[in-house]
Design a protein around this motif. Structure first.
Motif, PDB file in Angstrom:
ATOM      1  N   HIS B  27     -13.066   1.388  -0.753  1.00 18.61           N
ATOM      2  CA  HIS B  27     -12.412   1.881   0.466  1.00 18.61           C
ATOM      3  C   HIS B  27     -13.432   2.709   1.236  1.00 18.61           C
ATOM      4  O   HIS B  27     -14.072   3.602   0.673  1.00 18.61           O
ATOM      5  CB  HIS B  27     -11.210   2.754   0.117  1.00 18.61           C
ATOM      6  CG  HIS B  27     -10.192   2.069  -0.730  1.00 18.61           C
ATOM      7  ND1 HIS B  27      -9.147   1.331  -0.208  1.00 18.61           N
ATOM      8  CD2 HIS B  27     -10.054   2.006  -2.083  1.00 18.61           C
ATOM      9  CE1 HIS B  27      -8.413   0.857  -1.208  1.00 18.61           C
ATOM     10  NE2 HIS B  27      -8.940   1.250  -2.344  1.00 18.61           N
ATOM     11  N   GLY B  33     -10.139   8.283   9.403  1.00 23.24           N
ATOM     12  CA  GLY B  33      -9.187   8.031   8.325  1.00 23.24           C
ATOM     13  C   GLY B  33      -8.675   9.327   7.712  1.00 23.24           C
ATOM     14  O   GLY B  33      -7.489   9.438   7.367  1.00 23.24           O
ATOM     15  N   LEU B  68      -5.801  12.056  -0.658  1.00 17.75           N
ATOM     16  CA  LEU B  68      -6.136  10.798   0.021  1.00 17.75           C
ATOM     17  C   LEU B  68      -6.838   9.879  -0.963  1.00 17.75           C
ATOM     18  O   LEU B  68      -6.501   8.694  -1.073  1.00 17.75           O
ATOM     19  CB  LEU B  68      -7.015  11.076   1.244  1.00 17.75           C
ATOM     20  CG  LEU B  68      -7.679   9.854   1.895  1.00 17.75           C
ATOM     21  CD1 LEU B  68      -6.654   8.795   2.294  1.00 17.75           C
ATOM     22  CD2 LEU B  68      -8.504  10.283   3.121  1.00 17.75           C
ATOM     23  N   LEU B  70      -6.631   9.924  -4.171  1.00 14.96           N
ATOM     24  CA  LEU B  70      -5.665   9.472  -5.178  1.00 14.96           C
ATOM     25  C   LEU B  70      -4.714   8.430  -4.595  1.00 14.96           C
ATOM     26  O   LEU B  70      -4.332   7.475  -5.279  1.00 14.96           O
ATOM     27  CB  LEU B  70      -4.885  10.672  -5.723  1.00 14.96           C
ATOM     28  CG  LEU B  70      -3.947  10.392  -6.894  1.00 14.96           C
ATOM     29  CD1 LEU B  70      -4.683   9.768  -8.074  1.00 14.96           C
ATOM     30  CD2 LEU B  70      -3.234  11.670  -7.337  1.00 14.96           C
ATOM     31  N   GLY B  71      -4.361   8.609  -3.331  1.00 15.89           N
ATOM     32  CA  GLY B  71      -3.526   7.604  -2.680  1.00 15.89           C
ATOM     33  C   GLY B  71      -4.226   6.260  -2.581  1.00 15.89           C
ATOM     34  O   GLY B  71      -3.616   5.201  -2.771  1.00 15.89           O
ATOM     35  N   LEU B  72      -5.528   6.289  -2.309  1.00 15.19           N
ATOM     36  CA  LEU B  72      -6.295   5.039  -2.267  1.00 15.19           C
ATOM     37  C   LEU B  72      -6.368   4.400  -3.652  1.00 15.19           C
ATOM     38  O   LEU B  72      -6.310   3.175  -3.789  1.00 15.19           O
ATOM     39  CB  LEU B  72      -7.699   5.311  -1.719  1.00 15.19           C
ATOM     40  CG  LEU B  72      -7.755   5.720  -0.240  1.00 15.19           C
ATOM     41  CD1 LEU B  72      -9.139   6.256   0.119  1.00 15.19           C
ATOM     42  CD2 LEU B  72      -7.386   4.548   0.665  1.00 15.19           C
ATOM     43  N   SER B  75      -3.110   2.732  -4.213  1.00 13.47           N
ATOM     44  CA  SER B  75      -3.023   1.477  -3.462  1.00 13.47           C
ATOM     45  C   SER B  75      -3.837   0.377  -4.130  1.00 13.47           C
ATOM     46  O   SER B  75      -3.486  -0.809  -4.062  1.00 13.47           O
ATOM     47  CB  SER B  75      -3.513   1.691  -2.028  1.00 13.47           C
ATOM     48  OG  SER B  75      -2.689   2.615  -1.362  1.00 13.47           O
TER      49      SER B  75
END
Lengths: 143, 158
Positions: B27, B33, B68, B70-72, B75
Motif C-alpha cells: 500500500h 491518504g 491507518l 493497521l486498517g491497511l 484490508s
C-alpha cells in the motif's frame, strides 16, 4: 511528569453513536478496503467500529489533565481488537473506555486503555485494548 | 485442513493451510491518504497532518496513524479471504514509523486452521519498502461467514 496512577479505573463514555454510510465509505477508501456503494459491508471493515466509535472516548482520555498524558511524547504502542459482530447501519452504539492500568518502566509511562462499544441491549459489538507509551526523557514520536 | 482461495482476475488459486505464505500486498502511503484517514477517523492529531508541528516535536515529518497502518493490514486480510469470512480479532505492536512516500508491505502466513475449517489464524507483519518493521507481533483471526463447505473466494488484491 509521571502519569497519575490514581486514575486507574477511571471510566469515560461518549454519546450514543451511529455509523453513517458516507463515513464508512470514506473510511473504506482510506484503508483500501472494499467500497460497495452506497454503503460498504461493515463486516469487512473490522477497524472502523473501533476507530469511529471509540475515538471520542480516547479524545476524552487525552484531554483529561488529571491523567497527565503528554501528547507530543505519546506513542501508540500496541492495539488489539475483538469484533463480536459487525455493527449495522442505523443502530445506536454506546462507546465507553476505562483506564485499566498505569505502570512506570524506567523512563517510560505505560497506560493501558480498554474500550468497549455495546448495542442498545448491552451486547458487546467491539472491544479494543490500546497501549499508550509516554517517553519521559525524549522528544515526541507518536502514532 | 486447507482452503482453496479462488483468486479473482484469473490468478492461480492459493491453498490456505497452516504454513501457507500469503502473497504480500503493498500500500502506498501519501500525505493525501493520511489526511483522508484523519478526516474519516476523526483523529486529527497534528503529528499526522501538520509537518511543522511534527518536526517541532522531534519527528522527521508527519507520520501515518498507527491505526491507518493497521486498517491497511486488515484490508489485506480481507483481500486474502474475500467474502468467505470476516476478521473477528486483530492485534499488533506499532514498532516503527510509516511516513508519506513509504510503501507499507503487508505480509501474512496462515498459522492454523481449525478442525472444522471455520476459523483461521494468521501471523502478520507490516514492513516499509525501506525495511522498517512498522507492524510487528500482528495476528488476525478470521471466522467463516460463508456456508459450511464453501471455500474462500477472495482476491489477491489489485
Amino acid at each position: 511528569m509521571a502519569l497519575n496512577s490514581a486514575c486507574v479505573g477511571r471510566r469515560y463514555t461518549a454519546p450514543p453513536t451511529v455509523i453513517p454510510p458516507d463515513r464508512a465509505l470514506a473510511f473504506a477508501r482510506a484503508v483500501d478496503a472494499p467500497t460497495a456503494l452506497p454503503a460498504p459491508d461493515l463486516g469487512r471493515l473490522p477497524t472502523l467500529a473501533a476507530v469511529y466509535l471509540l475515538q471520542p472516548v480516547v479524545a476524552q482520555l487525552f484531554a483529561d489533565r488529571e491523567v497527565g498524558l503528554d501528547l507530543p511524547r505519546l506513542v501508540h504502542g500496541e492495539q488489539a481488537f475483538t469484533i463480536g459482530r459487525a455493527p449495522r447501519y442505523g443502530e445506536t452504539l454506546h462507546p465507553e473506555g476505562t483506564i485499566d492500568s498505569i505502570e512506570t518502566r524506567r523512563s517510560l509511562d505505560v497506560l493501558r486503555f480498554e474500550l468497549t462499544a455495546r448495542d442498545d441491549a448491552g451486547a458487546v459489538v467491539t472491544r479494543g485494548s490500546s497501549l499508550f507509551v509516554i517517553r519521559r526523557d525524549a522528544g515526541g514520536a507518536g502514532a | 485442513m486447507s482452503f482453496d482461495v479462488d483468486a479473482a482476475h484469473g490468478r492461480p488459486p492459493t491453498i490456505m493451510e497452516a504454513g501457507t505464505v500469503l502473497p504480500p500486498i503493498a500500500h502506498t502511503i501519501t500525505q493525501a491518504g493520511i489526511d483522508a484517514y484523519a478526516e474519516a477517523s476523526g483523529d486529527h492529531n497534528p503529528i499526522h497532518v501538520d509537518p511543522t508541528f511534527a518536526t517541532a516535536v522531534g519527528l522527521p515529518g508527519t507520520i501515518a496513524h498507527g491505526m491507518l497502518s493497521l486498517g491497511l493490514l486488515a484490508s489485506t486480510v480481507d483481500r486474502w479471504v474475500g467474502a468467505w469470512g470476516r476478521v473477528s480479532a486483530l492485534s499488533c505492536r506499532f514498532a516503527g514509523l510509516v511516513r508519506p512516500g513509504d510503501q507499507l508491505i503487508c505480509r501474512g502466513v496462515v498459522r492454523s486452521v481449525s478442525a472444522d475449517g471455520r476459523t483461521m489464524t494468521l501471523t502478520l507483519e507490516g514492513v516499509t519498502g525501506a525495511g522498517v518493521r512498522a507492524l510487528t507481533h500482528a495476528e488476525a483471526t478470521v471466522e467463516a461467514t460463508a456456508p459450511p463447505g464453501e471455500r474462500p473466494a477472495g482476491s489477491h488484491g489489485d
